[in-house]
Design a protein around this motif. Structure first.
Motif, short mmCIF file in Angstrom:
data_model
loop_
_atom_site.label_atom_id
_atom_site.label_comp_id
_atom_site.label_asym_id
_atom_site.label_seq_id
_atom_site.Cartn_x
_atom_site.Cartn_y
_atom_site.Cartn_z
N ASN A 388 7.16 -5.73 21.86
CA ASN A 388 6.05 -5.06 22.54
C ASN A 388 5.60 -3.83 21.77
O ASN A 388 4.40 -3.55 21.64
N LYS A 389 6.56 -3.09 21.22
CA LYS A 389 6.22 -1.91 20.41
C LYS A 389 5.44 -2.34 19.17
O LYS A 389 4.43 -1.72 18.80
N ARG A 390 5.89 -3.40 18.53
CA ARG A 390 5.21 -3.91 17.33
C ARG A 390 3.77 -4.29 17.65
O ARG A 390 2.86 -4.11 16.83
N SER A 392 1.98 -2.98 20.00
CA SER A 392 1.33 -1.83 20.65
C SER A 392 1.08 -2.07 22.13
O SER A 392 0.03 -1.71 22.68
N SER A 394 3.77 -1.47 24.52
CA SER A 394 5.02 -1.01 25.13
C SER A 394 4.79 -0.45 26.52
O SER A 394 3.83 0.30 26.77
N ASP A 398 10.12 -0.08 28.15
CA ASP A 398 10.37 -0.47 26.76
C ASP A 398 10.73 0.75 25.91
O ASP A 398 11.69 0.73 25.13
N ARG A 399 9.93 1.80 26.07
CA ARG A 399 10.17 3.00 25.27
C ARG A 399 11.52 3.63 25.60
O ARG A 399 12.23 4.13 24.72
N ILE A 402 14.24 1.44 23.91
CA ILE A 402 14.29 1.64 22.45
C ILE A 402 14.96 2.95 22.10
O ILE A 402 15.69 3.06 21.11
N ARG A 410 15.61 0.65 15.42
CA ARG A 410 14.36 0.91 16.13
C ARG A 410 13.13 0.50 15.33
O ARG A 410 12.02 0.50 15.85
N THR A 412 10.11 -1.27 13.71
CA THR A 412 9.28 -2.42 14.11
C THR A 412 8.15 -2.68 13.13
O THR A 412 7.23 -3.46 13.43
#
Length: 447
Positions: A388-390, A392, A394, A398-399, A402, A410, A412
């Protein structure tokens, strides 16, 4: 293959050839390998990783750490004895190049010490649990994103390949991982092939795989330096084993055969009567019955039988190795040493009893079931958060998740494959207790 190349002292990043005769005899390069493994964080985590009984609360039972130390001791003996015989056969190795029998012992001991360093928590069921999440669990959503070989790396997650990754992979500020000698890395590699094709032959070296797609270039360099004979077809990467790998494997086979059996007896899962009945078949030519009968305590009787049995199997393994040395160098020896043992029937009897009484005991099964759930849940939370972070997208959750990861996990910015593989390797790095602790937090059971 030839011994001069196979005993390479080269390390990642070397610009000059390391000459054996120029080595400091008080701190040999191969002995440095052992030290680097034993002081590594990955090795320390083995003190709380399952060998047979997950999350055992008794001091009787071996962990991955105590098992690895014992395998390294047996491996050192195997290497030294084999080294002495090899130098007698090939005196130029000593006279021209300066190798000593202790070099062989040091290589095998270091590789044996590291042989389980990449294994996940909860024993071999941990490997299966990681693979199952991606094969039949929620992780299957990544199948069409990855190449066939990348996906195979994940669904057949292999502790040996993770071990090679841990020992060699460059991280920020840490070039070449532990920078072990290529001889030790070669001896460590039980399965010098990539994940596909799966079991292309019945050769022992093709039974599993030993390197992830992410680390292929590194291992090709090691194999080239050592002169390992290639066996792969149609561009697939596979090599013959380093000859000393057979001794590392024999040390592991000897230890888990005898010591898992001993653990079962100490735990009361196997009657002590079986110790005499089964182990006596291995030690009948060396046991001192009078001495045995004078031992009043069970642990002393077991220790005596264990020592004799290990010594018997060491001698047998050496005989097989030396008898087949040329076949091994030619890449034509296709089974484990102990498969040729004159005690094979007795070994199989011991292993079968351990399977029935220990590996398939209710305690082990129940904890392995819990391990599957724990590993699946942890993988799901972290892979979801990182992907999800990859992308964008998140969430706050999620944050938060991580932020609980060590910094090196961490990242990504790379491919989906590298993110997933690194997450698997993070989960594999956890001790049994750490995995339970993280799972409790995820499930809201612990604040």
């Amino acid at each position: 293959m030839n011994w001069e190349q196979l005993l390479s002292l080269k390390r990642f990043g070397d610009t000059h050839k390391r000459i054996r005769k120029e080595q400091d005899e008080t701190r040999l390069g191969f002995e440095v390998d052992y030290d680097r493994v034993i002081f590594s964080a990955a090795f320390r985590s083995l003190q709380d990783k399952t060998q047979v009984i997950p999350l055992s609360k008794t001091d009787f039972v071996h962990t991955r750490l105590t098992h690895s130390l014992e395998v390294s001791v047996v491996g050192r003996s195997l290497g030294r004895i084999a080294g002495k015989k090899i130098l007698e056969r090939h005196p130029y190795l000593k006279e021209v190049h300066g190798y000593r029998f202790n070099d062989f012992g040091a290589i095998v001991a270091a590789a044996a010490l590291a042989h389980d360093i990449g294994n996940p928590p909860f024993g071999h069921s941990g490997e299966k649990a990681i693979g199952e999440y991606f094969k039949s669990g929620k992780g299957r959503r990544f199948e069409n994103i990855l190449t066939q070989k990348q996906y195979q790396d994940i669904i057949d997650f292999e502790g040996n390949a993770n071990g090679y990754k841990l020992l060699t992979e460059t991280r920020k500020g840490v070039e070449g991982g532990l920078r072990l000698s290529y001889a030790t890395l070669g001896a460590f590699m039980k399965y010098p092939k990539e994940s596909l094709p799966k079991k292309p032959t019945k050769r022992i070296a093709d039974k599993k795989f030993g390197v992830f797609q992410q680390n292929l270039d590194s291992f090709k360099e090691v194999a080239k330096e050592l002169g390992l004979s290639p066996t792969g077809k149609d561009g697939d990467m596979a090599f013959c084993r380093h000859p000393l790998t057979y001794l590392v494997e024999a040390a592991d086979d000897i230890c888990y055969t005898i010591i898992d059996f001993e653990d079962g007896i100490n735990l009361g899962l196997i009657s002590e009567d079986y110790a005499l009945e089964y182990l006596i078949k291995l030690v009948k030519d060396s046991i001192n019955i009078k001495k045995y009968n004078e031992l009043n305590f069970m642990e002393d009787r077991l220790s005596y039988l264990r020592a004799l049995a290990i010594n018997t199997l060491i001698s047998d393994a050496i005989s097989i190795f030396i008898a087949h040395e040329q076949e091994i160098l030619n890449g034509e020896f296709n089974v484990a040493l102990m498969d040729k043992s004159k005690f094979k029937a007795q070994i199989e009897d011991i292993i079968q009893l351990s399977v029935e009484k220990v590996y398939q005991s209710q305690e082990v099964i129940e904890k392995e079931i819990a391990g599957y759930k724990i590993i699946s849940d942890i993988l799901d939370v972290y892979t979801t958060a990182l992907i999800n972070k990859r992308e964008s997208s998140s969430s706050n959750y999620d944050r938060l998740m991580i932020s609980t990861l060590p910094e090196q996990y961490r990242e990504t910015a790379g491919s989906v494959y590298s993110i997933i593989l690194n997450t698997c390797c993070y989960v594999a790095s956890l001790s049994d207790s750490a995995a339970v602790h993280i799972h409790n937090k995820i499930m809201g059971k612990q604040l």
